[in-house]
Design an enzyme around this catalytic site. Sequence first.
Site, short mmCIF file in Angstrom:
data_model
loop_
_atom_site.label_atom_id
_atom_site.label_comp_id
_atom_site.label_asym_id
_atom_site.label_seq_id
_atom_site.Cartn_x
_atom_site.Cartn_y
_atom_site.Cartn_z
CE LYS A 156 41.35 21.75 83.67
NZ LYS A 156 41.85 20.70 83.96
NE ARG A 164 49.75 20.11 91.11
CZ ARG A 164 49.62 18.85 90.89
NH1 ARG A 164 50.77 17.91 90.97
NH2 ARG A 164 48.61 18.34 90.46
N1 BES Z 1 41.28 22.26 88.30
C1 BES Z 1 42.09 20.91 87.79
C2 BES Z 1 41.50 19.67 88.77
C3 BES Z 1 39.96 19.62 88.55
C4 BES Z 1 39.57 18.65 87.48
C5 BES Z 1 38.77 19.72 89.38
C6 BES Z 1 38.13 18.09 87.38
C7 BES Z 1 37.59 19.79 89.14
C8 BES Z 1 37.15 18.70 88.14
C9 BES Z 1 43.30 21.08 88.20
O1 BES Z 1 43.88 22.21 88.03
C10 BES Z 1 44.12 20.27 87.28
O2 BES Z 1 43.95 20.51 86.02
N2 BES Z 1 44.68 19.10 87.30
C11 BES Z 1 45.41 18.19 86.75
C12 BES Z 1 46.74 17.72 87.16
C13 BES Z 1 47.65 17.08 86.45
C14 BES Z 1 47.97 18.03 85.25
C15 BES Z 1 48.70 16.59 87.02
C16 BES Z 1 44.43 17.06 86.35
O3 BES Z 1 43.59 16.75 87.66
O4 BES Z 1 44.23 16.42 85.52
MN MN Z 2 44.50 22.88 85.86
#
Ligand code: BES
Ligand code: MN
Length: 489
Positions: free
Chosen positions: A272, A346
């Site tokens: 990230k 997931r």
């Molecule tokens: N934990 C994150 C989602 C999230 C983002 C929760 C911001 C709260 C605030 C999750 O694990 C994630 O990183 N999801 C990705 C999925 C993508 C790679 C398909 C996302 O939402 O960018």
């Molecule tokens: Mn994530």
Amino acid sequence: MKYATRIASIADVKTPCLVTGVSQARRVARAQGELKLLDAALRDFQDKAGKVCVVQLAAGKTVARLLVAGGADADLDAATFRKIASTAAKTLKTLPVPQAVWALTSAKVKNHDLHWRASAGLSALANALYQFSEHKSKKADDNGSLTLRSVQMLADDRGRATVQRAVRQANALQQGLDLARNLGNQPPNVCNPSYLLKEARKLSRLENVRVSSLDEKRMAELGMGAFLSVTAGTETPARLIVVQYHGGKRGDAPIALVGKGITFDTGGISLKPGANMDEMKFDMCGAATVLGATRAAAEAKLPINIVTLVAAAENMPSGKASRPGDIVRTMSGKTVEILNTDAEGRLVLCDALTYAERFKPGAVIDVATLTGATIVALGSHASAVFSKSDELATALVEAGEWSGDRAWRMPLWDEYQESLKSNFADIPNIGSAGAGAITAACFLARFTGKYTWAHMDVAGSAFQGGAAKGATGRPVGLLFRYLCQQAGR
Ligand code: BES
Ligand code: MN
Ligand code: ZN
């Protein structure tokens, strides 16, 4: 905070602080011979929702202070009542009083009975009075010393049983909410999977609660390759935590609650960006809230059975971490191509959801901070609900409406499944064409064919950023209401 019921007429209450609307405030002041004082204090007061005025009455009288809540005398809708209650509760937090009596229970709210009014007031109090100052070295003033110890909900003889029931439930809910928020707010160097297990184990002090867990070795034996792929990069061992509450009859199908417990989500090799990455300590809020809801249900001794599963792991990059392109085998037998290691929620959930089958649940509800796309769709006001079952989706949305912890249903149509195609495995872990919150739910749907299931994406509702950064405890309020309904309470 301790909540209690106070049976009295408003003219007889003795308290350091009475929370009420203008007309009742005037009755009290008149009875104490201080109407002139009150009216002078209220001269410039706007009697509308969101306004509040604190008036000191002369010492020695039965009511020492009036916390006058604007707008409370009108014919109210639910949202306006909540706004009034929340303003009053936030003001109460700032006052140097050990105890207060809450008289807003007698407000008029369209289509909402006394039980709801008392519960809504109690929930405003629970939300406003929460504090987390464990890691501040000075526990003074703005970061610690709340003088308030108890709030009493005013009821007359006729309303006694109803308000008492709301108070009992609120005290249970408070325990669950506090647990969820405390777990969420702990820093990620404290709150790791072992810490979650340690805190979950404390629930076994409650009647009819048993706690156990699966370590990585056991998960490997069960074939949980997706779950284990997420924890591959960290030094901190993962856990699948199992909390069982037996408040119902033996043989009653349990409700299963499954929580995403990523104690820190760096994204893994699909790292990230740095900005606000600290907020990914909240990526275990799904876990925190299913534990919180379970605690509330057990405290309230609800006559139902619950199985709560927490998929706890840390998502870190390292030489041992999973790569984009890796293929893993899930407990269900399906293979998954990991196209993005940041879509890790997931991966832990799919194996936990397969594991849930063995409890023969009547319904399964998973709660997860699963996608940023949910925040794009709904912002922070609503949690997203996904389910093929109209009955379950409706029950959850209604529980949210009732509790003020609102949720909104999203589609889970088969058409969306088409964006989950992999050239090399049965299914990829990300979709290809927009609707990221829905395709994430579609991924989970592939593992939940054997029972009635709903998924809640709480990425936008479970925590706040900015100045008020912190865990909100949502959707503990919604889940507790849902569980109370299932228990016929
Ligand atoms: N934990 C994150 C989602 C999230 C983002 C929760 C911001 C709260 C605030 C999750 O694990 C994630 O990183 N999801 C990705 C999925 C993508 C790679 C398909 C996302 O939402 O960018
Ligand atoms: Mn994530
Ligand atoms: Zn995550």
